[in-house]
Design a protein around this motif. Structure first.
Motif, short mmCIF file in Angstrom:
data_model
loop_
_atom_site.label_atom_id
_atom_site.label_comp_id
_atom_site.label_asym_id
_atom_site.label_seq_id
_atom_site.Cartn_x
_atom_site.Cartn_y
_atom_site.Cartn_z
N TYR A 39 0.84 -1.20 0.00
CA TYR A 39 0.00 0.00 0.00
C TYR A 39 0.87 1.26 0.00
O TYR A 39 1.91 1.30 0.66
CB TYR A 39 -0.92 0.02 1.23
CG TYR A 39 -1.95 -1.09 1.21
CD1 TYR A 39 -3.17 -0.91 0.57
CD2 TYR A 39 -1.70 -2.31 1.82
CE1 TYR A 39 -4.12 -1.92 0.55
CE2 TYR A 39 -2.63 -3.33 1.81
CZ TYR A 39 -3.84 -3.13 1.17
OH TYR A 39 -4.77 -4.14 1.14
N HIS A 74 -3.69 0.43 -3.27
CA HIS A 74 -3.11 -0.91 -3.26
C HIS A 74 -2.31 -1.09 -4.55
O HIS A 74 -2.89 -1.19 -5.64
CB HIS A 74 -4.21 -1.96 -3.15
CG HIS A 74 -3.70 -3.35 -3.07
ND1 HIS A 74 -4.39 -4.44 -3.57
CD2 HIS A 74 -2.54 -3.85 -2.57
CE1 HIS A 74 -3.69 -5.53 -3.37
NE2 HIS A 74 -2.56 -5.20 -2.76
N ARG A 111 -1.39 -2.37 6.66
CA ARG A 111 -2.74 -2.13 6.19
C ARG A 111 -3.48 -1.20 7.15
O ARG A 111 -4.26 -0.34 6.73
CB ARG A 111 -3.49 -3.45 6.05
CG ARG A 111 -4.91 -3.28 5.51
CD ARG A 111 -5.71 -4.56 5.51
NE ARG A 111 -5.20 -5.52 4.57
CZ ARG A 111 -4.53 -6.63 4.89
NH1 ARG A 111 -4.31 -6.90 6.18
NH2 ARG A 111 -4.10 -7.46 3.97
N GLY A 149 -10.82 -4.02 5.15
CA GLY A 149 -10.79 -2.57 5.31
C GLY A 149 -11.96 -1.95 4.57
O GLY A 149 -12.74 -2.65 3.91
N TYR A 154 -8.65 -3.61 -0.01
CA TYR A 154 -7.98 -4.18 1.16
C TYR A 154 -8.07 -5.70 1.21
O TYR A 154 -7.49 -6.33 2.09
CB TYR A 154 -8.58 -3.58 2.44
CG TYR A 154 -8.27 -2.11 2.61
CD1 TYR A 154 -7.00 -1.69 3.00
CD2 TYR A 154 -9.23 -1.14 2.36
CE1 TYR A 154 -6.70 -0.35 3.14
CE2 TYR A 154 -8.94 0.21 2.50
CZ TYR A 154 -7.67 0.60 2.89
OH TYR A 154 -7.38 1.93 3.02
#
Length: 359
Positions: A39, A74, A111, A149, A154
């Motif tokens: 990320y 991402h 994350r 997420g 996520y």
């Protein structure tokens, strides 16, 4: 003659090699050099960055407005631009895949850091860490996923079953993110995760996108008896009683249901025209309530949800517009092949003419 054949073979071989090189270049631009899984958080002096169809500043932009600072992306792949000393990240944004310049992003250590960054830029007014309410799951597919997420980027929570339509979800935290999405935290079989709050019955009913075959049939059936009941309450007989009126007049004219209907219709001369009750002009006035404005109202009622469905189609078309533009631009990049082929053919013709004259 041998020289002519040799020249033609040389030209064709060169043409094939150039085509292969061009194809390799195009494929290298369309797909990342290698896959990644991490990320990055947007952090640009300009306040945001753009996402491009290809790893090139001159390629098509897929976003209408810049991706704001603080947004977590991402990165699923990377491409090196050695000519400009830049690294491009392959990512997804608003349902569109493209490339972003990584020199305007900083890496997220985890994350959780990426999620916290997006909740922070959403603002405390748009994030409720102490939510306590229930919603019912709803999606046209019938099921949905639990994510790690507030966003599909996520990844799904592994080892958790799919959420079924109609299932009650208890929301303990929710957020309205900068990208316009709405997410909430819930628990499925003891495992906590995030669900898309736009995939709930409450959201669908509020925005006019809720579709249920059982309830839609009930809505179609209920208006007609209700409006007939309203006509009876107004003192006018319903359509079945009108058909029975001639039968009653044939056998016992004393069935004075029509006189009782006439005074309720607020027509004061009707009582004085008691003999007219036997002459059946009074039943001719009864078609007034059966003049099917009711049907037009029901049609209008049933037609109202169509614009909402059209709006969803328009949104989906807007999301795919960037990809179609990028595809058109990629198709246009093969035009040099046509020029190379034309030049090769002209060269071959020139060699043949030259050897023929020389001969």
């Amino acid at each position: 003659m041998k020289k002519i054949i040799t020249s033609l073979l040389t030209i064709m071989l060169g043409l094939l090699m150039s085509v292969n090189v061009m194809a390799d270049v195009q494929e290298g631009k369309q797909s990342p050099d290698y896959k990644t899984d991490y990320y990055m958080i947007v952090e640009s002096k300009a306040g945001g960055i753009d996402i491009y169809s290809l790893p090139d500043m001159n390629s098509t932009k897929l976003n209408d407005s810049q991706i704001p600072n603080g947004t977590a992306l991402h990165i699923e792949g990377e491409t090196e631009d050695k000519a400009n000393n830049r690294t491009w990240g392959y990512t997804e944004y608003h349902g569109m895949y493209g490339y972003v310049p990584l020199d305007d992003c900083r890496p997220a250590q985890s994350r959780k850091e990426a999620i916290d960054s997006e909740l922070y830029i959403a603002g405390r007014d748009n994030v409720d860490y102490n939510a306590d309410y229930n919603v019912r799951a709803y999606t046209e597919d019938g099921t949905q996923k639990l994510y790690q997420g507030p966003g599909s980027k996520y990844g799904e929570v592994q080892g958790v079953r799919e959420i079924q339509n109609g299932e009650t979800l208890h929301i303990t935290e929710d957020a309205d993110l900068v990208d316009g999405s709405h997410w909430g935290v819930t628990t499925i079989d003891g495992t906590e995760g995030w669900v898309d709050l736009e995939k709930t019955e409450e959201w669908a009913k509020e925005h006019g996108t809720y579709k249920n075959p059982q309830t839609s049939e009930a809505v179609d059936m209920t208006p007609m008896p209700m409006q007939e009941g309203d006509a009876v309450s107004a003192g006018k007989s319903a359509s079945p009683t009108v058909t029975e009126a001639p039968e009653a007049s044939a056998t016992p004219t004393a069935t004075t249901v029509t006189p009782t209907e006439a005074p309720k219709a607020t027509e004061t001369p009707a009582p004085t025209e008691t003999p007219a009750a036997t002459e059946t002009p009074v039943p001719t006035e009864t078609p007034a309530p059966t003049e099917i404005p009711v049907a037009t109202e029901t049609l209008e009622a049933t037609e109202t949800p169509k614009p909402a469905a059209d709006e969803q189609d328009n949104k989906e078309n807007v999301q795919t517009a960037g990809q179609s533009v990028a595809a058109k631009k990629d198709a246009g990049s093969f035009k040099p092949l046509i020029w190379i082929l034309a030049i090769a053919i002209l060269a071959a013709v020139g060699v043949i003419i030259y050897h023929y004259k020389k001969r």
